[in-house]
Design an enzyme around this catalytic site. Structure first.
Site, PDB file in Angstrom:
ATOM      1  N   HIS A  49       0.825  -1.203   0.000  1.00 58.32           N
ATOM      2  CA  HIS A  49       0.000   0.000   0.000  1.00 58.32           C
ATOM      3  C   HIS A  49       0.864   1.260   0.000  1.00 58.32           C
ATOM      4  CE1 HIS A  49      -2.343   3.113   2.325  1.00 58.32           C
ATOM      5  NE2 HIS A  49      -3.165   2.868   1.329  1.00 58.32           N
ATOM      6  N   GLU A  52       2.255   1.802  -3.444  1.00 58.80           N
ATOM      7  CA  GLU A  52       1.223   2.338  -4.345  1.00 58.80           C
ATOM      8  C   GLU A  52       1.116   3.853  -4.189  1.00 58.80           C
ATOM      9  OE1 GLU A  52      -2.859   3.773  -3.749  1.00 58.80           O
ATOM     10  OE2 GLU A  52      -2.845   1.709  -2.990  1.00 58.80           O
ATOM     11  N   HIS A  53       1.175   4.348  -2.946  1.00 54.33           N
ATOM     12  CA  HIS A  53       1.165   5.793  -2.710  1.00 54.33           C
ATOM     13  C   HIS A  53       2.392   6.459  -3.322  1.00 54.33           C
ATOM     14  CE1 HIS A  53      -1.960   6.741   0.566  1.00 54.33           C
ATOM     15  NE2 HIS A  53      -2.223   5.514   0.141  1.00 54.33           N
ATOM     16  N   GLU A 129      -4.324   8.214   7.473  1.00 55.74           N
ATOM     17  CA  GLU A 129      -5.273   7.220   6.965  1.00 55.74           C
ATOM     18  C   GLU A 129      -5.572   6.173   8.030  1.00 55.74           C
ATOM     19  OE1 GLU A 129      -5.784   4.320   3.020  1.00 55.74           O
ATOM     20  OE2 GLU A 129      -3.976   5.546   3.272  1.00 55.74           O
TER      21      GLU A 129
END
Length: 412
Positions: A49, A52-53, A129
């Site tokens: 994740h 991906e950022h 997040e």
């Protein structure tokens, strides 16, 4: 229609999938990497994740701002998401800008630089997040639920990772992860819309030539375990999530039997759970069921929220409906469920965003494109006994439960 579908492999082994939809003016692009949270070891929790950022935070030829400007200059929609089994980078642009969109995607996949400054900034973003996730009761109860389903296995962990693991990641970690998983054998480029397959292959050969051939990723098989979890939190309502071992992607017949079961049991306003729990008893505003399928595992999930003092009655009524579901299914229920499933499938075929994801996921899981006509044939062949047998198999298994609510409900 399979005649609209084409597949090719580049010299380095990258799979190119296209579905021609000449009646639309746009293209939907998916670049699927077969890597996600379930491929991570304990020290890597959250890296899929995080990576991906970071893909949008600068390459050898573009700064983060220039990447954003390049996207906006062609008026497209670009984003990415990470799951347990895939990381997907997607775009939708006018057909005339397909080559430009592919150029940007190829750049961020092959040329990201992972600067220390951007890593530090994105760490803070992901921590926000995680904080948002911790403030969301639905997120919390589902996290607890999956932790009990799979315990310490990768499928039971959050894709976000933890503050401890995220703080350890350096550019070397990202480069090593890219080298291991972002190779031609492990990537699928799928495009649906008003396109020419041969032209796409030529463009892709030019843009993705630096990808090494590599090998397909592998993971440790998942095992459903189950158990009970509770989160003490003062809320207006108590939320309950119940689950059983469900159906994986592997067997399509079993998968669609489970889909039909879920629709009949808790998939809409005419479903048994909705009619009993909401319409008849007024115990919950939202109640339903669904099957989450993974490559080698599945979870059949039932969810509802109710007043604190109604939790025991809610649980009892759900259990009653489970028993009834294992005993009989009417012809009318099967017909309604098949119509719902068929309608959803056929209407989705009109969207190039759906088709692009569909052909990519098909190939990444099955190694072939399974047409809507083939799926419909499976759906229409399912009989009442198939659904009853599926219900008995699922509901006779180990139960998993997760509850979020006040402490006095623990162990209700």
């Amino acid at each position: 229609m399979k005649e609209n579908f084409n597949v090719s492999k580049l010299k380095n082994g990258l799979t190119i999938l296209t579905y021609n939809m000449p009646y639309v003016n746009s293209v939907a692009i998916n670049l699927i990497a077969k890597v996600g949270a379930r491929y991570e070891n304990a020290e890597e929790d959250g890296i899929s994740h995080f990576l991906e950022h970071m893909a949008f935070k600068g390459t050898k030829t573009r700064t983060a701002k220039q990447i954003a400007e390049a996207f906006d200059a062609i008026g497209g929609h670009f984003n990415a998401y990470t799951g347990h089994e895939n990381t997907v980078y997607y775009a939708r642009v006018l057909s005339e800008n397909c080559d430009k969109a592919l150029n940007i995607l190829a750049d961020i996949i092959q040329n990201s630089i992972f600067s220390d400054e951007e890593i530090a900034k994105e760490y803070q973003v992901i921590m926000q997040e995680i904080a948002h996730h911790q403030d969301n009761p639905d997120d919390l109860v589902y996290e607890k639920f999956y932790n009990k389903v799979y315990r310490e296995q990768p499928l039971g962990k959050s894709i976000l990772g933890t503050a401890k693991t995220l703080a350890t990641f350096t550019k070397e970690h990202f480069f090593n992860f890219i080298d291991k998983y972002y190779n031609a054998a492990n990537l699928y480029l799928s495009i649906a819309g008003n396109i020419d397959h041969d032209k796409i292959v030529i463009i892709a050969e030019q843009l993705f030539s630096s990808l090494k051939q590599g090998v397909k990723s592998s993971f440790i098989p998942a095992k459903y375990i189950g158990g009970n979890g509770f989160i003490n939190k003062e809320l207006e309502q108590t939320s309950l999530v119940l689950g059983f071992e469900g159906t994986s992607y592997i067997n399509l017949e079993k998968l669609y039997q489970t889909h039909l079961l879920s629709i009949i049991f808790g998939g809409g306003m005419s479903s048994r759970l909705f009619q009993s729990i909401r319409e008849k008893l007024g115990l919950a505003y939202a109640v339903g069921s669904y099957n989450s399928a993974y490559f080698d595992s599945g979870v059949f999930t039932i969810y509802a929220s109710t007043a604190h003092d109604k939790l025991e009655l809610l649980y009892k009524e759900i259990k009653n409906e489970i028993i009834k579901m294992t005993e009989q299914v009417s012809t009318e229920e099967i017909l309604r469920a098949k119509t719902q499933l068929r309608s959803n499938l056929q209407m989705a075929q009109e969207k190039n965003t759906y088709k692009s994801e569909e052909i990519g996921k098909n190939y990444s899981v099955f190694g072939q494109y399974i047409s809507p006509e083939e799926i419909m044939e499976i759906i229409m062949s399912i009989k009442a006994d198939d659904i009853i047998n599926t219900a008995n198999k699922i509901f006779s298994g180990t139960t998993t439960s997760a509850i979020i609510g006040p402490n006095d409900l623990q162990g209700f």
